[in-house]
Scaffold this active site. Structure first.
Site, PDB file in Angstrom:
ATOM      1  CG  HIS A 366      -1.968   1.209   1.027  1.00  0.00           C
ATOM      2  ND1 HIS A 366      -3.274   0.929   0.486  1.00  0.00           N
ATOM      3  CD2 HIS A 366      -1.964   2.582   1.366  1.00  0.00           C
ATOM      4  CE1 HIS A 366      -3.846   2.005   0.238  1.00  0.00           C
ATOM      5  NE2 HIS A 366      -3.074   3.007   0.766  1.00  0.00           N
ATOM      6  CD  GLU A 397       1.507   7.828  -1.367  1.00  0.00           C
ATOM      7  OE1 GLU A 397       2.054   8.497  -0.406  1.00  0.00           O
ATOM      8  OE2 GLU A 397       0.407   7.247  -1.270  1.00  0.00           O
ATOM      9  CD  GLU A 424      -4.016  11.341   2.857  1.00  0.00           C
ATOM     10  OE1 GLU A 424      -3.477  10.963   1.626  1.00  0.00           O
ATOM     11  OE2 GLU A 424      -3.272  10.817   3.849  1.00  0.00           O
ATOM     12  CE1 TYR A 533      -5.867   8.690   2.169  1.00  0.00           C
ATOM     13  CE2 TYR A 533      -7.190   7.528   3.666  1.00  0.00           C
ATOM     14  CZ  TYR A 533      -5.818   7.757   3.032  1.00  0.00           C
ATOM     15  OH  TYR A 533      -4.631   7.334   3.441  1.00  0.00           O
TER      16      TYR A 533
HETATM   17  O1  X8Z Z   1      -4.285   5.331   1.193  1.00  0.00           O
HETATM   18  C1  X8Z Z   1      -4.049   6.228   0.076  1.00  0.00           C
HETATM   19  C2  X8Z Z   1      -2.714   6.379  -0.337  1.00  0.00           C
HETATM   20  C3  X8Z Z   1      -1.784   6.715   0.732  1.00  0.00           C
HETATM   21  S1  X8Z Z   1      -2.111   8.032   1.753  1.00  0.00           S
HETATM   22  C4  X8Z Z   1      -2.167   5.774  -1.471  1.00  0.00           C
HETATM   23  N1  X8Z Z   1      -5.390   6.353  -0.636  1.00  0.00           N
HETATM   24  C5  X8Z Z   1      -6.701   5.935   0.020  1.00  0.00           C
HETATM   25  C6  X8Z Z   1      -6.789   4.440  -0.702  1.00  0.00           C
HETATM   26  O2  X8Z Z   1      -5.873   4.063  -1.147  1.00  0.00           O
HETATM   27  O3  X8Z Z   1      -7.549   4.007  -0.108  1.00  0.00           O
HETATM   28  C7  X8Z Z   1      -5.526   7.626  -1.752  1.00  0.00           C
HETATM   29  C8  X8Z Z   1      -6.923   7.521  -1.825  1.00  0.00           C
HETATM   30  C9  X8Z Z   1      -7.791   6.934  -0.951  1.00  0.00           C
HETATM   31 ZN    ZN Z   2      -2.096   9.871   0.917  1.00  0.00          ZN
END
Ligand code: X8Z
Ligand code: ZN
Length: 629
Positions: A366, A397, A424, A533
């Site tokens: 992740h 990122e 974010e 998010y």
């Molecule tokens: O977890 C993330 C990033 C890292 S902060 C890749 N995101 C959420 C997800 O993947 O569920 C970005 C969008 C939402």
């Molecule tokens: Zn992120």
């Protein structure tokens, strides 16, 4: 739970910083904010000079401990073994213990009249233990919590589905492989099998998760909060209740757009798969949306594209045509920031980051961005695949890394996003500016297509708009889990009630309490708060519109790119370099001139699409009936 470390999305890092965030609020509205209430009796009446010294010592100590915990967490995420898991848990235990202890000690200075800066630091320190959770009083329980947290995330990282029959018999598929197949398969049996298979990784987490919740709540109660959810919600410069209401306000602002998109996509999926794509109440089957969690739907664009308006290009094809590899994708991302006047990433970023999935070991794939030493040891950890989706994630990122770099000169307690939603949103704001004009300028797209923009906007909406209810529901579920409204015996039932209510989706096969479907989404076992998010999805359009204004752009908002525009970069940097030194509305004001999170910019961006969707939906049912309604 390496959450204590400073990286995104690992709460860890954040937690220290993030809590800070809401601290600021408190300084503005002392009486209305959920200030931790316990006091630690210490002899003598403290002085302002002692308060200053206390904060100085706390910052020095936490700076040191976060650095240690970050390194241990980095190694653990890059080499998942029993030993690294234990080492990361140990470092995290020390950090969480110290953070909680300092947060409690800070209450000793409550009655003093301190400078604004010191008041905010005290607030941020008190909140810094919030994410993932403050330590319970009993050291044994603290050790148990750190161990459970680390093991849950490691289990997610090691998760694999090894089908015995079907197309993938004999293979063992990790989440990267499952995501890749689900992105392009249109075979409903294969999709169902992968969906069900991935969801087998999480039932073993259920018991430990319930225990972790219990321990996290104990720590939060010790700090004077009703439960851990209230403590998480205290980080937004307003009371937890005000924050819940604000999130609901934003959801109501964007819900009509989501409903229009849902109805349109549902009709298209019925055309493609027949009536079984949808259940009797109008909910879409969760495995048909191009993503294991149905959180972003961009991958099914070819199935729902307007006739004659197929997307005129596909970023995956453009990258492949130019032989761009994983590092090349990151270079494009860095190039966008430097074009706006930001300094390039440090040499060590390129030496120490993980860009591709190693073949020989388990890693947490992740994506996350790290600030190992709270200064300039910035790193990316991501199993990059050469595809459009990952191109956006790379920018996401890097947004974290450039934010971290921008506030590097702030004192420790001010190093963090104005709130976690801001952190974010930065990279996503840049990614919104990956327009055809931008791709053309950097040589990835030979000619800018002269077509109607409906296809482009629909493609964007499938990711940006479809995500909104998902971004909301994870913490709607968790907040109720923390408050005890959802009991462990109902974890899965309540999860699906939320999925139905907010997203209008249904599982492809019957679920029961033998399942633990929330655990199949990274942020639940990793204990990373998720409302950030949802906020970011809305804030990024606000930021983007403000930067487009600054760049002097005129035309439909969605065609704006500020690539190469120094004025837009300077304005963005002015907000980023503040870190969390001021309440977030002050930071928002610096970039946008606005003081409220507002979905107006997002609605403006998608206005032409909304109109188009509503025409397509004429005469069709919009909405669905969820079983909890
Ligand atoms: O977890 C993330 C990033 C890292 S902060 C890749 N995101 C959420 C997800 O993947 O569920 C970005 C969008 C939402
Ligand atoms: Zn992120």
């Amino acid at each position: 739970m390496r959450k204590a470390v400073r990286f995104f999305p690992l709460v860890p890092a954040i937690m220290l910083l993030i809590p800070v965030i809401f601290g600021s609020l408190m300084s503005a509205q002392t009486s209305s904010v959920a200030t931790p209430s316990q006091t630690t009796a210490q002899p003598g009446t403290p002085t302002v000079a002692e308060a200053e010294e206390f904060i100085h010592q706390a910052e020095t100590r936490l700076n040191d401990l976060t650095g240690k915990a970050s390194r241990a967490a980095w190694v653990q995420s890059n080499f998942i073994t029993d030993d690294t898991e234990q080492m990361a848990a140990d470092a995290n235990e020390v950090l969480i213990g110290a953070t909680t202890e300092l947060a409690k000690q800070a209450t000793r200075y409550d009655h003093l009249k301190l400078s604004d800066e010191l008041t905010r630091k005290m607030l941020l320190l008190k909140l810094s233990a919030a994410v993932p959770a403050p330590a319970p009083n009993d050291p044994k329980e603290l050790a148990e919590m750190a161990r459970i947290g680390t093991s849950l995330e490691a289990d997610y990282g090691k998760g694999k589905y090894c089908p015995k029959t079907g197309k993938h018999a004999g293979e063992c598929l990790d989440i990267t492989a499952i995501e890749r197949i689900m992105a392009s398969s249109t075979d409903p049996e294969e999709l169902k099998d992968l969906w069900v298979g991935w969801h087998t990784i999480s039932p073993p987490m259920r018991k430990r998760y319930a225990r972790w919740v219990e321990l996290g709540n104990k720590g939060a109660k010790d700090m004077g909060f009703s439960d851990l959810g209230a403590m998480w919600r205290a980080g937004y410069d307003m009371t937890p209740d005000q924050f819940s209401a604000d999130v609901e306000r934003l959801w109501q602002q964007v819900k009509p757009l989501y409903d229009s998109l849902h109805a349109y996509v549902r009709a298209k999926l019925i055309e493609k798969y027949g009536p079984t794509a949808v259940d009797a109440n109008g909910m879409i089957r969760a495995d048909l949306l191009g993503n294991p969690w149905a959180q972003e739907w961009g991958n099914i664009f070819p199935l729902v594209a307007p006739p004659q308006q197929k997307e005129p290009y596909d970023v995956t094809d453009l990258l492949k045509a130019k032989n761009v590899d994983a590092i090349g994708m990151v270079k494009y991302g860095e190039g966008f920031f430097t074009s706006m006047g930001f300094a390039p990433l440090p040499k060590t970023f390129w030496e120490r980051s993980l860009f591709v999935k190693p073949r020989d070991r388990d890693v947490v794939c992740h994506a996350s961005a790290w600030d190992i030493d709270n200064f300039d040891d910035l790193r990316l950890k991501m199993c990059i695949q050469v595809r459009g989706e990952d191109f956006v994630t790379v920018h996401h990122e890097l947004g974290h890394n450039f934010y971290q770099r921008a506030y590097e000169k702030q004192p420790f307690l001010f190093k963090g996003g104005a709130n976690d939603g801001f952190h974010e949103a930065i990279g996503d704001t840049i990614a919104l500016a990956i327009t055809p004009e931008y791709l053309n300028k950097v040589g990835l797209l030979a000619t800018i297509p002269q077509t109607d923009d409906t296809g482009y906007l629909l493609r964007m909406a499938l990711d940006k708009v479809a995500f909104l209810p998902f971004g909301l529901l994870i913490d709607q579920w968790r907040w109720k889990v923390f408050s005890g409204q959802i009991k462990p015996a109902d974890y899965n039932k309540a999860w699906w009630e939320m999925r139905e209510k907010y997203q209008g989706i249904a599982p492809p096969v019957a679920r029961s309490e033998a399942d633990f479907d929330p655990g199949a989404k990274y942020h639940v076992p990793a204990n990373v708060p998720y409302t950030r998010y949802f906020l970011a999805r809305i804030l990024q359009f606000q930021f983007y519109r403000a930067m487009c204004r600054e760049a002097g752009f005129s035309g439909p908002l969605y065609r704006c790119s500020f690539y190469g525009n120094k004025a837009a970069g300077t304005k963005l940097n002015a907000m980023l370099e503040m870190g969390q030194s001021k309440p977030w509305p002050d930071a928002l004001y610096v970039l946008t001139g606005e003081r409220q999170t507002d979905a107006g910019a997002m609605m403006e961006y998608f206005a032409p699409l909304k109109q188009w969707l509503d025409e397509q939906n004429k005469g069709k049912q919009v909405g669905w009936k969820s079983s909890s309604q």
